[in-house]
Design a protein around this motif. Sequence first.
Motif, PDB file in Angstrom:
ATOM      1  N   VAL A 111      -2.572 -78.986  22.493  1.00  9.72           N
ATOM      2  CA  VAL A 111      -4.015 -79.138  22.696  1.00  9.72           C
ATOM      3  C   VAL A 111      -4.234 -80.272  23.685  1.00  9.72           C
ATOM      4  O   VAL A 111      -3.605 -81.321  23.564  1.00  9.72           O
ATOM      5  CB  VAL A 111      -4.722 -79.439  21.363  1.00  9.72           C
ATOM      6  N   PRO A 112      -5.059 -80.092  24.703  1.00 23.08           N
ATOM      7  CA  PRO A 112      -5.221 -81.122  25.737  1.00 23.08           C
ATOM      8  C   PRO A 112      -5.618 -82.463  25.153  1.00 23.08           C
ATOM      9  O   PRO A 112      -6.464 -82.548  24.292  1.00 23.08           O
ATOM     10  CB  PRO A 112      -6.323 -80.553  26.636  1.00 23.08           C
ATOM     11  N   VAL A 161      -8.583 -82.476  31.769  1.00 20.84           N
ATOM     12  CA  VAL A 161      -7.464 -81.575  32.015  1.00 20.84           C
ATOM     13  C   VAL A 161      -7.899 -80.343  32.787  1.00 20.84           C
ATOM     14  O   VAL A 161      -7.169 -79.822  33.619  1.00 20.84           O
ATOM     15  CB  VAL A 161      -6.800 -81.173  30.677  1.00 20.84           C
ATOM     16  N   GLU A 162      -9.130 -79.859  32.542  1.00 22.24           N
ATOM     17  CA  GLU A 162      -9.613 -78.684  33.276  1.00 22.24           C
ATOM     18  C   GLU A 162      -9.655 -78.956  34.767  1.00 22.24           C
ATOM     19  O   GLU A 162      -9.256 -78.140  35.590  1.00 22.24           O
ATOM     20  CB  GLU A 162     -11.004 -78.299  32.768  1.00 22.24           C
ATOM     21  N   GLY A 196      -4.476 -87.669  36.807  1.00 26.99           N
ATOM     22  CA  GLY A 196      -3.838 -87.625  35.498  1.00 26.99           C
ATOM     23  C   GLY A 196      -3.316 -88.977  35.052  1.00 26.99           C
ATOM     24  O   GLY A 196      -3.180 -89.924  35.847  1.00 26.99           O
ATOM     25  N   THR A 197      -2.989 -89.063  33.761  1.00 21.74           N
ATOM     26  CA  THR A 197      -2.406 -90.286  33.219  1.00 21.74           C
ATOM     27  C   THR A 197      -1.054 -90.555  33.873  1.00 21.74           C
ATOM     28  O   THR A 197      -0.259 -89.642  34.105  1.00 21.74           O
ATOM     29  CB  THR A 197      -2.233 -90.152  31.698  1.00 21.74           C
ATOM     30  N   ALA A 227       4.365 -81.409  29.968  1.00 21.83           N
ATOM     31  CA  ALA A 227       3.365 -80.810  29.082  1.00 21.83           C
ATOM     32  C   ALA A 227       3.151 -81.661  27.840  1.00 21.83           C
ATOM     33  O   ALA A 227       2.028 -81.859  27.376  1.00 21.83           O
ATOM     34  CB  ALA A 227       3.790 -79.390  28.705  1.00 21.83           C
ATOM     35  N   GLU A 228       4.240 -82.215  27.295  1.00 21.59           N
ATOM     36  CA  GLU A 228       4.126 -83.066  26.112  1.00 21.59           C
ATOM     37  C   GLU A 228       3.352 -84.339  26.442  1.00 21.59           C
ATOM     38  O   GLU A 228       2.540 -84.820  25.653  1.00 21.59           O
ATOM     39  CB  GLU A 228       5.525 -83.405  25.583  1.00 21.59           C
ATOM     40  N   ALA A 229       3.639 -84.911  27.608  1.00 24.29           N
ATOM     41  CA  ALA A 229       2.977 -86.167  27.987  1.00 24.29           C
ATOM     42  C   ALA A 229       1.505 -85.968  28.298  1.00 24.29           C
ATOM     43  O   ALA A 229       0.678 -86.842  28.033  1.00 24.29           O
ATOM     44  CB  ALA A 229       3.694 -86.787  29.184  1.00 24.29           C
ATOM     45  N   SER A 230       1.161 -84.821  28.888  1.00 29.38           N
ATOM     46  CA  SER A 230      -0.224 -84.579  29.315  1.00 29.38           C
ATOM     47  C   SER A 230      -1.053 -83.907  28.244  1.00 29.38           C
ATOM     48  O   SER A 230      -2.254 -84.136  28.134  1.00 29.38           O
ATOM     49  CB  SER A 230      -0.237 -83.724  30.587  1.00 29.38           C
TER      50      SER A 230
END
Length: 621
Positions: free
Chosen positions: A175-176, A181-182, A198-199, A218-221
Amino acid sequence: MKKGILCVLLGALISFGLHAQDELPADLEVKPNTELAEIKAINFRQVGEISELEVVLDSNKVAAKKFAVVEDKQVIIDVKGAKASERVMRAFDTSEFSGSVVFVSAYPKPGSTEDMRIAIQLRDNVRSILKRKANRIVLELENRFGVFDQRDMTEAKSFEEKVTDQEVSVGKLNVPKSDTVEDILENLTLSGRKKYIGTRISLNVKDLPVGEILKMIAEASGFNIILTDEIKTLPPLSLNLTNVPWDQALDTILGLNKLVAQKNGIILMVQSLATATQDKQREADAKLLNLKQEPLVTKVFPISYAATEDLMKILTEYLTPERGKVNEDRRTNSLIVKDTPDVIEKIRKIVEVLDTQTPQVLIESRIVEVSESYSRTLGLENGLGLSYDPIGSQAATVGTVGTPLAGTDSGPGFSFNTAGGLIDTTNNGIMNLSISQFGRVFDLNFRLQLLESESKGKIISSPKVVTQNKQEAKLTTSRTEAYLVVNGAGDTATTGAETAEAILELAVTPQITNEGSISLSVKVTKEDFAERVSAQLPPNKTGNSVTTNVLVDNGSTIVIGGVYEYVKRESISGIPYLKDIPILGWLFRNQYNPSTSKREVIIFITPRIINQEEAGLIERS
């Protein structure tokens, strides 16, 4: 039991992820309205680096939905339960603005009589946000990618992001975690200038499969990613990235391995460029196959005002390749189009917009010329003449003017003559006075010139001309005067006549703007004859000319030019000091002859559109 619950929850979330992109923002969801609302106006404006399309309605109970057609660079808004007049549905061109929108068109949604569709053509794919205001629906679009990132994104969060603010994890479905994120995914899949927001993360890996690196990102974001099987065949990758935005790291990995990302809501599917190209080709082939199998229909479009040859050139670009045809019938001035129903409907709307009366403009001009002159003449003409006899021997001599006077040196005699009146207008106001004898003075004679003249004049010229929009019109009038010309000399001399011409010309090209104003390219020339010096010489001419470009409201009057001349002349010459003695100074100076002249020329222009209703510029009452 637990396994069954997890499957149900997983299915619900996947279903939400697939359909979230088709939902409306929460502030645009309303209950269906039984009566059709009316769209009053569609307004477009550009505020800084954001373009706004405003749909004004007479009701607030209207549902709206937007979606993007990336291939055609379009954003579509469907307004449910609404209608609009022909005036509102007129398409308008916004390409003169520097923003992302180039054309806006509104029309009834195909296959529905209760819905309206608004198509926004873009220069390039950009992000957009649909908002609800009082009796209004507002679509905001970036004029360049990243504009939305410079303001508070809390207001700009889409429906999908708002419902996923809570961190939830079911299996491998992420989940974002990012509020933006969009926008980050849009940055990776849309064209235009990229700005990474992004972060920041750090990656230091060696010989790690590309799929594993993507999973780390993907895990980090916190965004959702789908990897195809071909990603597993890519060679391992070594990276050493420190403190970089995660979306920039993702974009770098995609570029190094010739991968492309396809966005579906908040899900990103990564595949190779070759596979993506093949998918696009298959999709295009399927569309082409559908077009080839779709039945053709024929429709005749009567043309009233436009040239059929010009329309054919335009409509040919919209026909189905190798299937659509368009022909003209010059006898009835009609176009015959054969194509699919969708294309026929598109062409019908184009014909409705283009086949209107050409606006005609009446241009009225007024040229006002005012002149005023004043002059005064005061003084002796030819000086003062007299004779003096100190002995008195001429006392009985008769004067040169008047009746002879007999007498001694003490007997005066004089003659007073005004040459027909106290003020002699035929001789420039000259008053004559002669004294034959006055004491020992005789033959006293002088001519006093007193004259004051004033003249005023006003000349008005008013040329008018009517022309079509963007067509030049010219109106010319002339006046001639003849003068004598002597050719040769002596006995062989011949006398003839020639003419001089003075013209009044108005040349103008109007252009009507989308706001209803009129842009004019104007040239006005006015010549006239001045006072004749001699019948044997050509007459003197005066002239005024102005060339300019102005913007005028319909029916308004504007001054496009003017000339003001003021001339004052005064000259005195004579013997120093003596000429300044009161009264006697007249004897030692020339005539006092001051003059003043004023001249003013003003040019007015009034343009007026004379067929606004017929040309579709305003609604018929």
